[in-house]
Design a protein around this motif. Sequence first.
Motif, short mmCIF file in Angstrom:
data_model
loop_
_atom_site.label_atom_id
_atom_site.label_comp_id
_atom_site.label_asym_id
_atom_site.label_seq_id
_atom_site.Cartn_x
_atom_site.Cartn_y
_atom_site.Cartn_z
N THR A 119 38.77 45.59 48.35
CA THR A 119 39.94 45.20 47.57
C THR A 119 40.02 43.69 47.39
N ASP A 120 39.78 42.96 48.47
CA ASP A 120 39.83 41.49 48.42
C ASP A 120 38.85 40.96 47.37
N ASN A 121 37.65 41.47 47.36
CA ASN A 121 36.65 41.01 46.39
C ASN A 121 37.06 41.34 44.96
N ALA A 122 37.62 42.53 44.76
CA ALA A 122 38.05 42.92 43.42
C ALA A 122 39.16 42.02 42.90
N VAL A 123 40.10 41.68 43.78
CA VAL A 123 41.18 40.77 43.38
C VAL A 123 40.63 39.37 43.14
N TYR A 124 39.71 38.92 43.99
CA TYR A 124 39.17 37.57 43.86
C TYR A 124 38.54 37.34 42.48
N GLU A 125 37.85 38.33 41.94
CA GLU A 125 37.21 38.17 40.64
C GLU A 125 38.21 37.84 39.55
N ARG A 126 39.46 38.22 39.74
CA ARG A 126 40.50 37.96 38.74
C ARG A 126 41.33 36.72 39.05
N THR A 127 41.42 36.37 40.34
CA THR A 127 42.30 35.27 40.73
C THR A 127 41.56 34.03 41.23
N ASN A 183 48.39 35.35 44.26
CA ASN A 183 47.28 36.31 44.19
C ASN A 183 47.60 37.50 43.30
N LEU A 184 48.50 37.30 42.36
CA LEU A 184 48.85 38.31 41.38
C LEU A 184 48.66 37.80 39.96
N HIS A 188 41.86 33.69 34.66
CA HIS A 188 41.14 33.69 33.38
C HIS A 188 42.10 33.87 32.21
N THR A 189 43.04 34.81 32.34
CA THR A 189 43.97 35.08 31.25
C THR A 189 45.26 34.28 31.34
N GLN A 190 45.48 33.64 32.50
CA GLN A 190 46.65 32.80 32.74
C GLN A 190 47.97 33.58 32.62
#
Length: 500
Positions: A119-127, A183-184, A188-190
């Motif tokens: 989960t941490d890695n999946a969130v990191y890719e976005r944040t 972390n929400l 990338h999309t701001q």
Amino acid sequence: MSNFYFCGLDNGGSTIKCVIFNQNGSKISSASARVPMQKPHEGYTERDAEAVWLANCQVIREALQKSGLTASQICAVSMCGYGGGMILLDGSGSPVYPVIVSTDSRADDLLLKFQADGTDNAVYERTYQRLWSGQPGMLLPWFVKNHPEVLQKTAHVAVIKDYIRYRLTGVWGTEKTDASNTNLFNIHTQCFDPEIFDILGIKDCFFMMPPQLFRPYQTAGHITEKAALATGLKAGTPVAAGLYDVAACTLASGILTEDILSLVAGTWSISGHLVQNLAECRGKNNNMFSFLDSGYFCEESSPTSVSNLDWFVDQFFRDLLPVGEDIYEHCNTIVANMHPSDSNLIFLPYLYGSNSVACARASFFNLSGSHTRDHVLMAVYEGILFSLLSHIQTLYGNAFPTLARFSGGASRSPVWCQMLADILNTPIEVMDCQELGALGSAICASIACGVYSDYEEATEKMCRIARTYTPDPERVQIYREKYQLYQKAVHSLEVFYHEQ
């Protein structure tokens, strides 16, 4: 030339402050207050939400009274606050749970699960930000699992400075420095990203996030009649959106480019620097948007800072002095009269969380019967700064910056500043203002009301370097060897906490 005055609020992890500045960055008056921390269970750090608001009202009234100014002379107000933590409010804006402070670690077990299951890695890719226990990205899943009934009452999720601004203006909103530290928020999309909420299992919380996104220096609202009665400010006074407190300290340090390291030692130990290219952020643990209109801020931080000293002082030193004497000055004098070669005692400052081994707690190494309370005190100082050094190494490796600017409560002490210069082997600059969070807020206020046109003009007028501390070569070598012991102690915790 007419004088212009700005009110800067700083809601820190330990102290709430209000400082009134003029257009030259000179402090006119200040006031501060502490709201007791509630620790109902292991890992919880909370405050009563109404008490926090009333403390803000109190310090505004006191600072205004001390200044001798009328409310109509305050051109604008702004604020900063600690990153992370969380406040849950109902549809009327009333708290449904105490304010959770950023040092909270109740979600540690859930964090370990998220780190293990991807989960941490999946969130990191976005944040581009690793999950940590004391931020909304972890606290909201914890509430879903443990207290869903609280979330059923919740309409708004806020961080501390946005909550205070709401109480002043009645307007809900946030800005990028704080939003990107939840972390929400997708770097990338701001924007707040519903996919992140889905990954974390909190999709119903997406619509609780602030609906408006302001620039830090943008007017986000005006003092309401109700807030005017509570604070003594004039109704209609503009309120700028404000900043995450590390961003405020960086701005007030006059750091507008990438070549100066920003260091903070307050409740948290923080190091960071501005970057323009998002690619430079990838792989770093904690990235967020800069207070500038473009660019990012790479940060390494943990609750391994002066809060550890606060605990030690409260437990072992405070009763030694008569009421009214400054216990911290007493401690500074003790450490100043010692030499780093006097003791090989090592302290890992993990009372409220670790920046190395997950879920590790504070430890002393090499403690023997020959050590005194003063040796232990010096080890606490050194351990806090060794933790800061470890953050800098994560940011830079061994290619250290040639200059750093230091802020936070510890920066007021020449003892801390010189020790930091010796440990980093880097010149340390300290600004002449001791309330940099409040000054950064005031800079935003000065732009919001049109006194200054941008950050460059405002920092040129309002920010000044007071002192520079240069490394002592003899102590540099001693601290280099001590830091190697510190690193060995950190590695040993891997065995204690994780090896079966």
